[in-house]
Design a protein around this motif. Structure first.
Motif, PDB file in Angstrom:
ATOM      1  N   GLU A   1       0.802  -1.244   0.000  1.00  0.00           N
ATOM      2  CA  GLU A   1       0.000   0.000   0.000  1.00  0.00           C
ATOM      3  C   GLU A   1       0.827   1.283   0.000  1.00  0.00           C
ATOM      4  O   GLU A   1       0.376   2.303  -0.474  1.00  0.00           O
ATOM      5  CB  GLU A   1      -0.837   0.057   1.291  1.00  0.00           C
ATOM      6  N   THR A   2       2.023   1.224   0.581  1.00  0.00           N
ATOM      7  CA  THR A   2       2.731   2.476   0.886  1.00  0.00           C
ATOM      8  C   THR A   2       3.077   3.294  -0.375  1.00  0.00           C
ATOM      9  O   THR A   2       3.339   2.730  -1.435  1.00  0.00           O
ATOM     10  CB  THR A   2       4.032   2.208   1.680  1.00  0.00           C
ATOM     11  N   ASP A   3       3.055   4.632  -0.212  1.00  0.00           N
ATOM     12  CA  ASP A   3       3.499   5.435  -1.355  1.00  0.00           C
ATOM     13  C   ASP A   3       4.870   6.049  -1.073  1.00  0.00           C
ATOM     14  O   ASP A   3       5.302   6.972  -1.750  1.00  0.00           O
ATOM     15  CB  ASP A   3       2.452   6.482  -1.762  1.00  0.00           C
ATOM     16  N   ALA A   4       5.544   5.511  -0.052  1.00  0.00           N
ATOM     17  CA  ALA A   4       6.900   5.999   0.244  1.00  0.00           C
ATOM     18  C   ALA A   4       7.838   5.606  -0.898  1.00  0.00           C
ATOM     19  O   ALA A   4       7.556   4.675  -1.652  1.00  0.00           O
ATOM     20  CB  ALA A   4       7.384   5.375   1.546  1.00  0.00           C
ATOM     21  N   ARG A   5       8.976   6.327  -0.994  1.00  0.00           N
ATOM     22  CA  ARG A   5       9.948   6.003  -2.057  1.00  0.00           C
ATOM     23  C   ARG A   5      10.855   4.848  -1.620  1.00  0.00           C
ATOM     24  O   ARG A   5      11.261   4.018  -2.408  1.00  0.00           O
ATOM     25  CB  ARG A   5      10.785   7.270  -2.344  1.00  0.00           C
ATOM     26  N   ILE A   6      11.132   4.825  -0.297  1.00  0.00           N
ATOM     27  CA  ILE A   6      12.039   3.798   0.239  1.00  0.00           C
ATOM     28  C   ILE A   6      11.319   3.035   1.348  1.00  0.00           C
ATOM     29  O   ILE A   6      10.656   3.642   2.195  1.00  0.00           O
ATOM     30  CB  ILE A   6      13.311   4.461   0.838  1.00  0.00           C
ATOM     31  N   ILE A   7      11.462   1.711   1.348  1.00  0.00           N
ATOM     32  CA  ILE A   7      10.943   0.917   2.466  1.00  0.00           C
ATOM     33  C   ILE A   7      12.154   0.352   3.211  1.00  0.00           C
ATOM     34  O   ILE A   7      12.952  -0.378   2.624  1.00  0.00           O
ATOM     35  CB  ILE A   7      10.059  -0.262   1.978  1.00  0.00           C
ATOM     36  N   VAL A   8      12.311   0.731   4.493  1.00  0.00           N
ATOM     37  CA  VAL A   8      13.368   0.117   5.307  1.00  0.00           C
ATOM     38  C   VAL A   8      12.691  -1.027   6.047  1.00  0.00           C
ATOM     39  O   VAL A   8      11.796  -0.810   6.866  1.00  0.00           O
ATOM     40  CB  VAL A   8      13.979   1.118   6.307  1.00  0.00           C
ATOM     41  N   PHE A   9      13.083  -2.255   5.726  1.00  0.00           N
ATOM     42  CA  PHE A   9      12.408  -3.410   6.288  1.00  0.00           C
ATOM     43  C   PHE A   9      13.189  -3.967   7.466  1.00  0.00           C
ATOM     44  O   PHE A   9      14.239  -4.573   7.283  1.00  0.00           O
ATOM     45  CB  PHE A   9      12.200  -4.496   5.218  1.00  0.00           C
ATOM     46  N   CYS A  10      12.673  -3.744   8.664  1.00  0.00           N
ATOM     47  CA  CYS A  10      13.332  -4.289   9.861  1.00  0.00           C
ATOM     48  C   CYS A  10      12.695  -5.639  10.144  1.00  0.00           C
ATOM     49  O   CYS A  10      11.678  -5.740  10.837  1.00  0.00           O
ATOM     50  CB  CYS A  10      13.166  -3.342  11.034  1.00  0.00           C
ATOM     51  N   GLY A  11      13.273  -6.634   9.539  1.00  0.00           N
ATOM     52  CA  GLY A  11      12.753  -7.992   9.666  1.00  0.00           C
ATOM     53  C   GLY A  11      13.796  -8.906   9.089  1.00  0.00           C
ATOM     54  O   GLY A  11      14.993  -8.641   9.223  1.00  0.00           O
ATOM     55  N   VAL A  12      13.369  -9.953   8.401  1.00  0.00           N
ATOM     56  CA  VAL A  12      14.342 -10.839   7.772  1.00  0.00           C
ATOM     57  C   VAL A  12      14.179 -10.818   6.247  1.00  0.00           C
ATOM     58  O   VAL A  12      13.206 -10.278   5.727  1.00  0.00           O
ATOM     59  CB  VAL A  12      14.267 -12.279   8.340  1.00  0.00           C
ATOM     60  N   TYR A  13      15.161 -11.429   5.578  1.00  0.00           N
ATOM     61  CA  TYR A  13      15.300 -11.293   4.131  1.00  0.00           C
ATOM     62  C   TYR A  13      14.010 -11.562   3.350  1.00  0.00           C
ATOM     63  O   TYR A  13      13.615 -10.776   2.492  1.00  0.00           O
ATOM     64  CB  TYR A  13      16.411 -12.235   3.633  1.00  0.00           C
ATOM     65  N   PHE A  14      13.337 -12.695   3.686  1.00  0.00           N
ATOM     66  CA  PHE A  14      12.181 -13.056   2.848  1.00  0.00           C
ATOM     67  C   PHE A  14      11.095 -11.986   2.934  1.00  0.00           C
ATOM     68  O   PHE A  14      10.343 -11.772   1.990  1.00  0.00           O
ATOM     69  CB  PHE A  14      11.641 -14.455   3.197  1.00  0.00           C
ATOM     70  N   MET A  15      11.004 -11.294   4.074  1.00  0.00           N
ATOM     71  CA  MET A  15       9.979 -10.257   4.233  1.00  0.00           C
ATOM     72  C   MET A  15      10.298  -9.055   3.334  1.00  0.00           C
ATOM     73  O   MET A  15       9.417  -8.504   2.675  1.00  0.00           O
ATOM     74  CB  MET A  15       9.925  -9.792   5.688  1.00  0.00           C
ATOM     75  N   ALA A  16      11.592  -8.667   3.331  1.00  0.00           N
ATOM     76  CA  ALA A  16      12.000  -7.541   2.487  1.00  0.00           C
ATOM     77  C   ALA A  16      11.817  -7.910   1.014  1.00  0.00           C
ATOM     78  O   ALA A  16      11.445  -7.066   0.187  1.00  0.00           O
ATOM     79  CB  ALA A  16      13.451  -7.188   2.779  1.00  0.00           C
ATOM     80  N   GLU A  17      12.047  -9.181   0.718  1.00  0.00           N
ATOM     81  CA  GLU A  17      11.880  -9.648  -0.662  1.00  0.00           C
ATOM     82  C   GLU A  17      10.412  -9.514  -1.102  1.00  0.00           C
ATOM     83  O   GLU A  17      10.122  -9.079  -2.217  1.00  0.00           O
ATOM     84  CB  GLU A  17      12.286 -11.126  -0.709  1.00  0.00           C
ATOM     85  N   ILE A  18       9.483  -9.843  -0.187  1.00  0.00           N
ATOM     86  CA  ILE A  18       8.054  -9.701  -0.518  1.00  0.00           C
ATOM     87  C   ILE A  18       7.750  -8.233  -0.820  1.00  0.00           C
ATOM     88  O   ILE A  18       7.057  -7.907  -1.781  1.00  0.00           O
ATOM     89  CB  ILE A  18       7.151 -10.208   0.645  1.00  0.00           C
ATOM     90  N   ALA A  19       8.292  -7.340   0.022  1.00  0.00           N
ATOM     91  CA  ALA A  19       8.051  -5.909  -0.183  1.00  0.00           C
ATOM     92  C   ALA A  19       8.538  -5.488  -1.569  1.00  0.00           C
ATOM     93  O   ALA A  19       7.866  -4.758  -2.298  1.00  0.00           O
ATOM     94  CB  ALA A  19       8.756  -5.106   0.899  1.00  0.00           C
ATOM     95  N   LYS A  20       9.719  -5.989  -1.962  1.00  0.00           N
ATOM     96  CA  LYS A  20      10.285  -5.612  -3.266  1.00  0.00           C
ATOM     97  C   LYS A  20       9.425  -6.175  -4.405  1.00  0.00           C
ATOM     98  O   LYS A  20       9.175  -5.493  -5.411  1.00  0.00           O
ATOM     99  CB  LYS A  20      11.727  -6.148  -3.366  1.00  0.00           C
TER     100      LYS A  20
END
Ligand code: 13P
Ligand code: SF4
Length: 560
Positions: free
Chosen positions: A307-326
């Motif tokens: 949903e976010t309209d931010a330009r950057i997402i800093v994902f404080c979690g683990v790799y697979f979670m950041a991968e989903i965001a990407k």
């Protein structure tokens, strides 16, 4: 056992300025040696050649004379079990000597993990360099014999205590002991050591209440994680005007103002400037949860990322979670503050294994837990989280067989809830395996009114014993709606921060204090700041994989 090094992130200070680097440090683990069914010793070791080490240890200790004395040797995980042909007499404690070597000493970690230094003592990189120079000139014993270790206590300006010994542990115990005898306070001091920093050395600093530990040499991975958890600033390779700061750089002054408050302000300012959003999983450290824009479970966070309209997402979690965001936001920059924050469960399944299983069960739908690499999602029909696994499986037409990967415990839970037969794999979460029925029973005796909430990643008997098996957000909701005032929490302990914050009148007891996910705890305030400053570590997913994985994730989001 595993290899001998781990990758870590550190702050390097030199005459060229400060730089964030990744580096390899020595791995350190426990090794249990069992002799004829009894625990002989627990050593802290490099996890390679452990069978050889165990055999050498019993020979050097005089318990066997030759290989022929051994009837069997078994290496199981972090244990080596040795049976001997002849009965070995009990070791007489009067004949035991603690050696000056690395395996020496009595070490009880237990309560250390609950201690945390919040000392405001700080010093500049220049002071560290000049103290190190002075320390070296004092090491007369080393210069004359080439065989002594030294340790010193300093108040940041002068060396107030200096000792030498053939053992690096002994040298440290001597300076600490001498300060005790002379009633010198240690909360505003630092230790300098000539030796390597392994976890036992950090334990000594924590027990003595010393907030800064500096060495010419390198630390191990276990030393770094212990120092991080207990608030100790750990500095290695302090040579000339160079040094590596591994943990809590806030105590290094002159770097720029580095207090936690300033760090938070700098994170907030940069976040705004760079139009970034910080997402944090429920297992993150308290200070990370507190600076995040959203804290949630895997499902919640993947929705927020979409949903976010931010330009950057800093994902404080683990790799697979950041991968989903990407995958869900390919045009955004997605940053993981520590590139080593993986998930061992996700590593338990390979694409080849899944492909083989698909060939064995043609026509089966593949449901994958979100705790998987993107390439596994790309091979799957639909994803699920612990919050929606039951709904996802129910969405698959009755009669169609289903492969569920990789968590056998979550799979078992979903199979029982849906009445569907699932083809399971063998994955599990090592952190949730520390939670046992025995541990929960003990807590239940102390707090009979407490409700037992566990995560479905726990083993089958733990889930069966609980009042509810729910995702991490499910736990937050359960607690909020419950009349009960006490809860035994069977998941990673990080969630207790959020539970306490949202329910200040209720009590929470971790089902296991050891349920701490080392990967989730890699994220620190400093690393979040560095992530924003240097826009690192960028998550990239190859387009072909991303397209297919996105299908599986979107089908999950659609089912809800
Ligand atoms: P949830 O937050 O989705 O319950 O997941 C727990 C977990 O282990 C994530 O790695
Ligand atoms: Fe993976 Fe378990 Fe850590 Fe979750 S808690 S990230 S499943 S290792």
């Amino acid at each position: 056992m595993d290899s001998s090094s781990s990758k870590i992130t550190l702050l390097n200070i030199s005459d060229k300025g400060k730089k964030i680097k990744t580096d390899l440090v020595a791995k350190e683990t426990t090794l249990v040696i069992k002799l004829n069914g009894k625990r002989l010793a627990v050593l802290l070791v490099t996890p390679t050649d452990v069978t050889a080490l165990a055999c050498g240890f019993i020979l050097s200790s005089g318990l066997i004379k030759e290989m022929a004395d051994i009837s069997s040797i078994k290496e199981i995980g972090r244990e080596v079990e040795i049976e001997t042909k002849n009965i070995i007499e009990e070791i007489n404690p009067d004949e035991q000597i603690f050696t000056s070597g690395c395996g020496r000493g009595i070490l009880i970690y237990g309560s250390v993990l609950e201690e945390r230094s919040d000392s405001k003592f700080s010093l500049s990189p220049d002071s560290i360099s000049s103290l190190m120079k002075e320390f070296q000139t004092m090491s007369a014993g080393f210069k004359t014999t080439g065989g002594l270790h030294s340790a010193a206590i300093s108040d940041g300006k002068d060396i107030v205590n200096f000792k030498e010994d053939i053992g690096r542990h002994n040298a440290i115990d001597k300076v600490i002991g001498d300060c005790l005898l002379k009633d010198i306070s240690l909360g505003d001091k630092l230790i300098l050591t000539s030796g390597r920093i392994s976890s036992e050395i950090v334990v000594k600093a924590i027990r003595a209440g010393i907030p800064i530990l500096i060495s010419r040499s390198a630390p191990t991975d276990m030393a770094i994680s212990l120092a991080q958890d207990c608030g100790v600033t750990l500095i290695g390779f302090a040579r000339g005007d160079r040094m590596n700061v591994y943990t809590h750089p806030t105590r290094i002054s002159d770097l720029e103002n580095n207090s936690p408050e300033t760090l938070i302000e700098r994170i907030k300012a940069l976040k705004e400037k760079k139009q970034a959003v910080i997402l944090a999983h429920n297992y993150q450290r308290p200070e990370i949860q507190d600076i995040a824009d959203f804290v949630g479970d895997s499902l919640d966070l993947s929705r927020k990322a979409a949903e976010t309209d931010a330009r950057i997402i800093v994902f404080c979690g683990v790799y697979f979670m950041a991968e989903i965001a990407k995958i869900l936001s390919p045009d955004k920059t997605v940053l993981l503050p520590d590139s080593d924050a993986g998930c061992p469960m996700a590593d338990m399944i390979t694409v080849e294994e899944l492909q083989k299983l698909k060939l064995k069960h043609p026509g089966a739908a593949v449901v994958c837990y979100v705790n998987t690499h993107a390439a596994i999602k790309a091979e799957s029909d639909i994803c699920c989280t612990s919050a929606n696994g039951v709904k996802v499986v129910n969405s698959i037409p009755a009669g169609q067989s289903i492969i569920f990967t990789p968590d056998k415990y979550l799979g078992d839970y979903i199979a029982k809830q849906t009445g569907r037969e699932l083809i399971l794999m063998n994955g599990f979460c090592p952190t949730h395996q520390t939670i046992t029925v025995e541990g929960i029973r003990k807590l239940k005796r102390e707090h009979p009114q407490a409700k037992v909430l566990v995560h479905p990643e726990c083993s089958v008997n733990v889930v069966a014993y609980s009042d509810a098996a729910v995702s991490t957000n499910g736990m937050c909701q359960y607690v909020k709606e419950s009349e009960s005032k006490e809860f035994i929490i069977g998941t990673e302990t990080g969630i207790i921060h959020r539970l306490k914050k949202e329910n200040p009148d209720k009590q929470f007891y971790p089902a296991s204090k050891r349920a701490v996910c080392p990967n989730m705890k890699l994220t620190t305030l400093e690393k979040v700041l560095w992530a924003l400053e240097d826009e690192q570590y960028k998550i990239e997913v190859p387009t072909e994989i991303a397209i297919h994985a996105k299908g599986a994730i979107e089908r999950m989001l659609y089912v809800l």
